[in-house]
Design a protein around this motif. Sequence first.
Motif, PDB file in Angstrom:
ATOM      1  N   ARG A 216       0.623  -1.465  -0.046  1.00 56.89           N
ATOM      2  CA  ARG A 216      -0.179   0.035  -0.054  1.00 56.89           C
ATOM      3  C   ARG A 216       1.082   1.563   0.250  1.00 56.89           C
ATOM      4  NH1 ARG A 216      -4.098   2.762   4.343  1.00 56.89           N
ATOM      5  NH2 ARG A 216      -5.012   4.439   2.976  1.00 56.89           N
ATOM      6  N   ILE A 217       0.380   1.863  -0.546  1.00 54.92           N
ATOM      7  CA  ILE A 217       0.904   3.216  -1.050  1.00 54.92           C
ATOM      8  C   ILE A 217       0.417   4.431  -0.838  1.00 54.92           C
ATOM      9  CG2 ILE A 217       3.162   4.308  -1.913  1.00 54.92           C
ATOM     10  CD1 ILE A 217       3.896   1.999  -3.727  1.00 54.92           C
ATOM     11  N   SER A 218      -0.540   4.302  -0.486  1.00 57.67           N
ATOM     12  CA  SER A 218      -1.371   5.572  -0.587  1.00 57.67           C
ATOM     13  C   SER A 218      -1.269   6.840   0.581  1.00 57.67           C
ATOM     14  CB  SER A 218      -2.424   4.642   0.497  1.00 57.67           C
ATOM     15  OG  SER A 218      -3.483   3.783  -0.467  1.00 57.67           O
ATOM     16  N   GLU A 219      -2.455   7.867  -0.269  1.00 55.01           N
ATOM     17  CA  GLU A 219      -2.125   8.847   0.137  1.00 55.01           C
ATOM     18  C   GLU A 219      -0.426   9.618   0.359  1.00 55.01           C
ATOM     19  OE1 GLU A 219      -4.599   9.073   4.383  1.00 55.01           O
ATOM     20  OE2 GLU A 219      -3.894   7.264   3.807  1.00 55.01           O
ATOM     21  N   ALA A 220       0.119   9.482  -0.562  1.00 56.46           N
ATOM     22  CA  ALA A 220       0.750   9.982  -1.100  1.00 56.46           C
ATOM     23  C   ALA A 220       1.259  11.403  -2.207  1.00 56.46           C
ATOM     24  CB  ALA A 220       2.248   9.236  -1.657  1.00 56.46           C
ATOM     25  N   LYS A 221       2.148  11.416  -3.379  1.00 57.25           N
ATOM     26  CA  LYS A 221       2.326  12.120  -4.284  1.00 57.25           C
ATOM     27  C   LYS A 221       2.476  11.151  -5.356  1.00 57.25           C
ATOM     28  CE  LYS A 221       3.936  15.854  -1.008  1.00 57.25           C
ATOM     29  NZ  LYS A 221       4.209  17.418  -1.218  1.00 57.25           N
ATOM     30  N   LEU A 222       1.859  10.268  -5.514  1.00 55.79           N
ATOM     31  CA  LEU A 222       2.176   9.482  -7.025  1.00 55.79           C
ATOM     32  C   LEU A 222       1.181  10.270  -7.991  1.00 55.79           C
ATOM     33  CD1 LEU A 222       2.231   5.755  -5.307  1.00 55.79           C
ATOM     34  CD2 LEU A 222       4.246   7.581  -6.288  1.00 55.79           C
ATOM     35  N   THR A 223       2.188  10.695  -9.477  1.00 56.59           N
ATOM     36  CA  THR A 223       0.773  10.367 -10.720  1.00 56.59           C
ATOM     37  C   THR A 223       0.707   9.646 -11.205  1.00 56.59           C
ATOM     38  OG1 THR A 223       2.892  11.494 -11.421  1.00 56.59           O
ATOM     39  CG2 THR A 223       1.351  12.517 -10.399  1.00 56.59           C
ATOM     40  N   GLY A 224       0.957   8.190 -11.054  1.00 51.62           N
ATOM     41  CA  GLY A 224       1.265   7.295 -11.891  1.00 51.62           C
ATOM     42  C   GLY A 224       1.170   5.822 -11.434  1.00 51.62           C
ATOM     43  N   ILE A 225       1.235   4.958 -11.389  1.00 51.72           N
ATOM     44  CA  ILE A 225       1.583   3.700 -11.257  1.00 51.72           C
ATOM     45  C   ILE A 225       2.814   3.643 -11.113  1.00 51.72           C
ATOM     46  CG2 ILE A 225       1.671   1.196 -11.281  1.00 51.72           C
ATOM     47  CD1 ILE A 225      -1.749   1.442 -12.228  1.00 51.72           C
ATOM     48  N   PRO A 226       3.472   3.316  -9.604  1.00 55.69           N
ATOM     49  CA  PRO A 226       4.795   3.088  -9.915  1.00 55.69           C
ATOM     50  C   PRO A 226       5.692   1.834 -10.759  1.00 55.69           C
ATOM     51  CG  PRO A 226       4.263   3.334  -7.867  1.00 55.69           C
ATOM     52  CD  PRO A 226       3.350   3.437  -8.471  1.00 55.69           C
ATOM     53  N   LYS A 227       7.016   1.693 -11.499  1.00 55.02           N
ATOM     54  CA  LYS A 227       7.393   0.692 -11.905  1.00 55.02           C
ATOM     55  C   LYS A 227       7.807  -0.184 -11.044  1.00 55.02           C
ATOM     56  CE  LYS A 227       6.428   3.366 -15.651  1.00 55.02           C
ATOM     57  NZ  LYS A 227       5.025   3.114 -16.754  1.00 55.02           N
ATOM     58  N   ASP A 228       8.206  -1.466 -11.517  1.00 51.84           N
ATOM     59  CA  ASP A 228       8.604  -2.092 -11.137  1.00 51.84           C
ATOM     60  C   ASP A 228       8.563  -3.146 -10.221  1.00 51.84           C
ATOM     61  OD1 ASP A 228       9.870  -2.337 -13.397  1.00 51.84           O
ATOM     62  OD2 ASP A 228      12.134  -0.740 -12.652  1.00 51.84           O
ATOM     63  N   LEU A 229       7.269  -2.755  -9.306  1.00 50.58           N
ATOM     64  CA  LEU A 229       6.934  -3.274  -8.264  1.00 50.58           C
ATOM     65  C   LEU A 229       6.912  -4.498  -8.208  1.00 50.58           C
ATOM     66  CD1 LEU A 229       3.525  -0.824  -7.295  1.00 50.58           C
ATOM     67  CD2 LEU A 229       5.774  -0.854  -6.835  1.00 50.58           C
ATOM     68  N   PRO A 230       7.134  -5.520  -6.761  1.00 54.12           N
ATOM     69  CA  PRO A 230       6.946  -6.962  -7.513  1.00 54.12           C
ATOM     70  C   PRO A 230       6.512  -7.225  -8.332  1.00 54.12           C
ATOM     71  CG  PRO A 230       7.202  -6.547  -5.273  1.00 54.12           C
ATOM     72  CD  PRO A 230       6.959  -5.156  -5.889  1.00 54.12           C
TER      73      PRO A 230
END
Length: 370
Positions: A216-230
């Motif tokens: 979970r990477i919620s309530e952050a400042k992401l503008t897209g789905i991060p690359k290279d997650l497991p």
Amino acid sequence: MNPLWLLTLLLALSQALPFEQKGFWDFTLDDGLLMMNDEEEASGSDTTSGVPDLDSLTPTFSAMCPFGCHCHLRVVQCSDLGLKTVPKEISPDTTLLDLQNNDISELHKDDFKGLQHLYALVLVNNKISKIHEKAFSPLRKLQKLYISKNHLVEIPPNLPSSLVELRIHDNRIRKVPKGVFSGLRNMNCIEMGGNPLENSGFEPGAFDGLKLNYLRISEAKLTGIPKDLPETLNELHLDHNKIQAIELEDLLRYSKLYRLGLGHNQIRMIENGSLSFLPTLRELHLDNNKLSRVPAGLPDLKLLQVVYLHSNNITKVGINDFCPMGFGVKRAYYNGISLFNNPVPYWEVQPATFRCVTDRLAIQFGNYKK
């Protein structure tokens, strides 16, 4: 102090409830810990088993208890005491150490010396900003580390290789460098929401070697789905960010996902074919975005059961938006579709649109407000 009460506290802390859905069916009852326990039982691994049976082992240092704390068997509860440092004289056979809601600002090299049997460490809601690189070295059996709501600016170094679950949300972390999770072969759950993380904060290879089930990477400042997650992820929660679009390659790696949380973002577009990479998806959360149409590809997801699409800008629902062509061709049937708070003229929606839905009460319409 009853150890069962403290174990109940531990279980409550371990739960991840990334969505607050009001007025609609609650499909998040099976929390992250339950998911992990099921997987651990299936794997047969002893190193990632559930909460140990504290009553089955006779304590050998029961007379040792820090001043002001409550100790019983292998449980040491020192929360809400205004502590500035980790207390001394903690029994070496302690399994659960609760230090939440104190004023601890730093973890020193020898703070946990001799606690080689510690299974869970709770440090939630302190003022921790500095951790010695060897602070966790004695904790060879630590599986659960809860260090949320502190002042950390980086992931703690040299985390124990036995760690299974890390809760580090609501800190000040801006960067996840490559190698920070190196050697954590048992880790299957990371909760790191509530940190000011941007997409550029994830170095390439930051998650290399991890076989996570839950992230979970919620309530952050992401503008897209991060690359290279497991690639092993079963659950990915990215709600309450600034994601604007889902492009074709964004979900390519995550064929094992069964729950995807993207609610409370700014998503206007989901590229056709994007969802085809998620053949095992069961729950899709896209509520509180800016979608103008139902995402393409839902009828092809044979296991999909729950779709949250409320509070978007959807103006039309087509007869084949949810169900495959014909009748009785979807192996798993929906038991929840939320479309309320959308500018849809509901009287124009054909009844056959929901021909693969088990119960009419599973469809949520109405309550649109400009």
